[in-house]
Scaffold this motif. Structure first.
Motif, PDB file in Angstrom:
ATOM      1  N   THR A 138     -14.134  28.236 -19.623  1.00  0.00           N
ATOM      2  CA  THR A 138     -13.690  29.483 -20.240  1.00  0.00           C
ATOM      3  C   THR A 138     -12.174  29.613 -20.137  1.00  0.00           C
ATOM      4  O   THR A 138     -11.544  28.942 -19.315  1.00  0.00           O
ATOM      5  N   PRO A 139     -11.568  30.483 -20.956  1.00  0.00           N
ATOM      6  CA  PRO A 139     -10.115  30.709 -20.829  1.00  0.00           C
ATOM      7  C   PRO A 139      -9.717  31.151 -19.423  1.00  0.00           C
ATOM      8  O   PRO A 139      -8.665  30.751 -18.914  1.00  0.00           O
ATOM      9  N   LEU A 140     -10.554  31.975 -18.778  1.00  0.00           N
ATOM     10  CA  LEU A 140     -10.238  32.424 -17.420  1.00  0.00           C
ATOM     11  C   LEU A 140     -10.254  31.256 -16.443  1.00  0.00           C
ATOM     12  O   LEU A 140      -9.425  31.198 -15.520  1.00  0.00           O
ATOM     13  N   ALA A 141     -11.158  30.304 -16.653  1.00  0.00           N
ATOM     14  CA  ALA A 141     -11.199  29.116 -15.794  1.00  0.00           C
ATOM     15  C   ALA A 141      -9.942  28.279 -15.965  1.00  0.00           C
ATOM     16  O   ALA A 141      -9.448  27.670 -15.010  1.00  0.00           O
ATOM     17  N   LYS A 142      -9.415  28.231 -17.193  1.00  0.00           N
ATOM     18  CA  LYS A 142      -8.168  27.501 -17.425  1.00  0.00           C
ATOM     19  C   LYS A 142      -7.005  28.180 -16.710  1.00  0.00           C
ATOM     20  O   LYS A 142      -6.130  27.512 -16.151  1.00  0.00           O
ATOM     21  N   TRP A 143      -6.996  29.520 -16.712  1.00  0.00           N
ATOM     22  CA  TRP A 143      -5.963  30.247 -15.970  1.00  0.00           C
ATOM     23  C   TRP A 143      -6.106  29.990 -14.471  1.00  0.00           C
ATOM     24  O   TRP A 143      -5.111  29.895 -13.751  1.00  0.00           O
ATOM     25  N   LYS A 144      -7.343  29.885 -14.014  1.00  0.00           N
ATOM     26  CA  LYS A 144      -7.605  29.573 -12.608  1.00  0.00           C
ATOM     27  C   LYS A 144      -6.989  28.234 -12.230  1.00  0.00           C
ATOM     28  O   LYS A 144      -6.315  28.112 -11.206  1.00  0.00           O
ATOM     29  N   LEU A 186      -4.322  34.481  -5.652  1.00  0.00           N
ATOM     30  CA  LEU A 186      -4.739  34.845  -7.009  1.00  0.00           C
ATOM     31  C   LEU A 186      -5.710  33.804  -7.553  1.00  0.00           C
ATOM     32  O   LEU A 186      -6.741  34.139  -8.146  1.00  0.00           O
ATOM     33  N   ALA A 187      -5.383  32.525  -7.328  1.00  0.00           N
ATOM     34  CA  ALA A 187      -6.271  31.446  -7.758  1.00  0.00           C
ATOM     35  C   ALA A 187      -7.612  31.540  -7.044  1.00  0.00           C
ATOM     36  O   ALA A 187      -8.662  31.274  -7.642  1.00  0.00           O
ATOM     37  N   GLY A 188      -7.582  31.939  -5.757  1.00  0.00           N
ATOM     38  CA  GLY A 188      -8.828  32.100  -5.013  1.00  0.00           C
ATOM     39  C   GLY A 188      -9.716  33.173  -5.610  1.00  0.00           C
ATOM     40  O   GLY A 188     -10.935  33.006  -5.718  1.00  0.00           O
ATOM     41  N   VAL A 189      -9.111  34.284  -6.006  1.00  0.00           N
ATOM     42  CA  VAL A 189      -9.868  35.375  -6.634  1.00  0.00           C
ATOM     43  C   VAL A 189     -10.444  34.912  -7.974  1.00  0.00           C
ATOM     44  O   VAL A 189     -11.630  35.139  -8.276  1.00  0.00           O
ATOM     45  N   LEU A 190      -9.609  34.256  -8.792  1.00  0.00           N
ATOM     46  CA  LEU A 190     -10.084  33.749 -10.079  1.00  0.00           C
ATOM     47  C   LEU A 190     -11.185  32.705  -9.887  1.00  0.00           C
ATOM     48  O   LEU A 190     -12.110  32.606 -10.704  1.00  0.00           O
ATOM     49  N   THR A 191     -11.086  31.945  -8.796  1.00  0.00           N
ATOM     50  CA  THR A 191     -12.102  30.953  -8.484  1.00  0.00           C
ATOM     51  C   THR A 191     -13.460  31.613  -8.255  1.00  0.00           C
ATOM     52  O   THR A 191     -14.485  31.160  -8.769  1.00  0.00           O
ATOM     53  N   LEU A 192     -13.467  32.707  -7.479  1.00  0.00           N
ATOM     54  CA  LEU A 192     -14.717  33.422  -7.225  1.00  0.00           C
ATOM     55  C   LEU A 192     -15.277  34.035  -8.501  1.00  0.00           C
ATOM     56  O   LEU A 192     -16.482  33.974  -8.750  1.00  0.00           O
ATOM     57  N   GLY A 240     -16.578  31.259 -10.754  1.00  0.00           N
ATOM     58  CA  GLY A 240     -17.764  30.674 -10.145  1.00  0.00           C
ATOM     59  C   GLY A 240     -18.985  31.560 -10.342  1.00  0.00           C
ATOM     60  O   GLY A 240     -20.074  31.068 -10.677  1.00  0.00           O
ATOM     61  N   TRP A 241     -18.813  32.862 -10.156  1.00  0.00           N
ATOM     62  CA  TRP A 241     -19.912  33.801 -10.383  1.00  0.00           C
ATOM     63  C   TRP A 241     -20.312  33.815 -11.858  1.00  0.00           C
ATOM     64  O   TRP A 241     -21.502  33.906 -12.176  1.00  0.00           O
ATOM     65  N   ASP A 242     -19.332  33.713 -12.747  1.00  0.00           N
ATOM     66  CA  ASP A 242     -19.627  33.703 -14.192  1.00  0.00           C
ATOM     67  C   ASP A 242     -20.484  32.495 -14.552  1.00  0.00           C
ATOM     68  O   ASP A 242     -21.459  32.621 -15.307  1.00  0.00           O
ATOM     69  N   TYR A 243     -20.156  31.324 -13.998  1.00  0.00           N
ATOM     70  CA  TYR A 243     -20.949  30.126 -14.259  1.00  0.00           C
ATOM     71  C   TYR A 243     -22.367  30.288 -13.699  1.00  0.00           C
ATOM     72  O   TYR A 243     -23.355  29.904 -14.334  1.00  0.00           O
ATOM     73  N   PHE A 244     -22.478  30.848 -12.492  1.00  0.00           N
ATOM     74  CA  PHE A 244     -23.787  31.042 -11.883  1.00  0.00           C
ATOM     75  C   PHE A 244     -24.634  32.009 -12.705  1.00  0.00           C
ATOM     76  O   PHE A 244     -25.841  31.788 -12.910  1.00  0.00           O
ATOM     77  N   ARG A 245     -23.989  33.072 -13.190  1.00  0.00           N
ATOM     78  CA  ARG A 245     -24.705  34.059 -14.009  1.00  0.00           C
ATOM     79  C   ARG A 245     -25.236  33.414 -15.290  1.00  0.00           C
ATOM     80  O   ARG A 245     -26.375  33.659 -15.699  1.00  0.00           O
ATOM     81  N   LYS A 246     -24.427  32.581 -15.922  1.00  0.00           N
ATOM     82  CA  LYS A 246     -24.851  31.920 -17.155  1.00  0.00           C
ATOM     83  C   LYS A 246     -25.960  30.898 -16.897  1.00  0.00           C
ATOM     84  O   LYS A 246     -26.772  30.618 -17.791  1.00  0.00           O
ATOM     85  N   ALA A 247     -25.988  30.350 -15.689  1.00  0.00           N
ATOM     86  CA  ALA A 247     -26.990  29.329 -15.376  1.00  0.00           C
ATOM     87  C   ALA A 247     -28.316  29.922 -14.921  1.00  0.00           C
ATOM     88  O   ALA A 247     -29.327  29.201 -14.880  1.00  0.00           O
TER      89      ALA A 247
END
Length: 221
Positions: free
Chosen positions: A124-130, A197-203, A206-213
């Protein structure tokens, strides 16, 4: 395998990941810090370049799609291990680094488990920002290591009072301690801020991927 220029850049970025460790094995500091910084920044720039060229030249391939996230993860994880080591396990670095590495392992395991349905976990775009935030933070913290080494080496033999007086400009700064100290402090706090900031975006990602799965993780009834 399609060995076009974008894929070659991706492979070079993958090989650059262990190269960061090699810099600290075969070079003394601060040269190791600077070499690792240059290698890491150069490799990070190829992350943008290989994707741009693949799209512009219509050379997107399965090999590139497979290697690109692996190269990104290898660069980030190995660099964080090195930084955590030379920082003396500083909790300001250790905690966000642990979150980042945990997320990368978790998402990789999730993709492996999903197999053919892993396409539902597209970047996702947010993952790229991460990923961008992680690379900026790591580059800043490598710079901190270099500034810290210069400052420490050139203040050897000085009492704490002399160092304090130099930084307060009460006595002449003949060795340039002030700009080295300022570089160390600025790069440290900037690096730590971006790393958290990267740590927050990482969480979040990560939750977004888990939700989609989740639909693919339910047992059949």
């Amino acid at each position: 395998m399609n060995m076009n220029l974008p894929n070659i850049l991706t492979i070079l970025r993958l090989l650059a990941a262990p190269g960061v460790v090699i810099m600290f094995l075969y070079f003394n500091r601060p040269w190791a810090d600077w070499f690792a910084l240059v290698l890491f920044v150069t490799a990070a720039l190829t992350d943008f370049l290989d994707g741009y060229l693949a799209r512009a030249w219509k050379q997107e391939s399965k090999l590139g799609a497979m290697l690109d996230p692996i190269a990104d993860k290898a660069m980030v994880v190995i660099a964080l291990l090195v930084i955590t080591g030379f920082s003396g396990m500083n909790p300001w670095i250790l905690l966000p680094a642990t979150l980042i590495m945990f997320r990368e392992v978790f998402v990789s395991g999730l993709r492996e488990f999903l197999g053919d349905t892993a396409g539902t976990l597209k970047v996702t775009p947010l993952a790229k920002w991460k990923t961008t935030a992680q690379m900026v933070a790591i580059a800043l913290l490598f710079a901190t290591g270099a500034f810290e080494h210069y400052f420490g080496m050139q203040s050897i033999g000085m009492s704490q009072q002399i160092v304090t007086d130099v930084l307060a400009r009460r006595i002449p700064d003949e060795l340039g301690l002030i700009w080295k100290y300022q570089g160390m402090i600025i790069s440290w706090w900037a690096g730590i801020t971006v790393l958290w900031l990267a740590g927050v975006l990482t969480l979040v990602t990560g939750w977004d991927y888990f939700r989609k799965a989740q639909p693919y993780l339910k047992d059949a009834r």
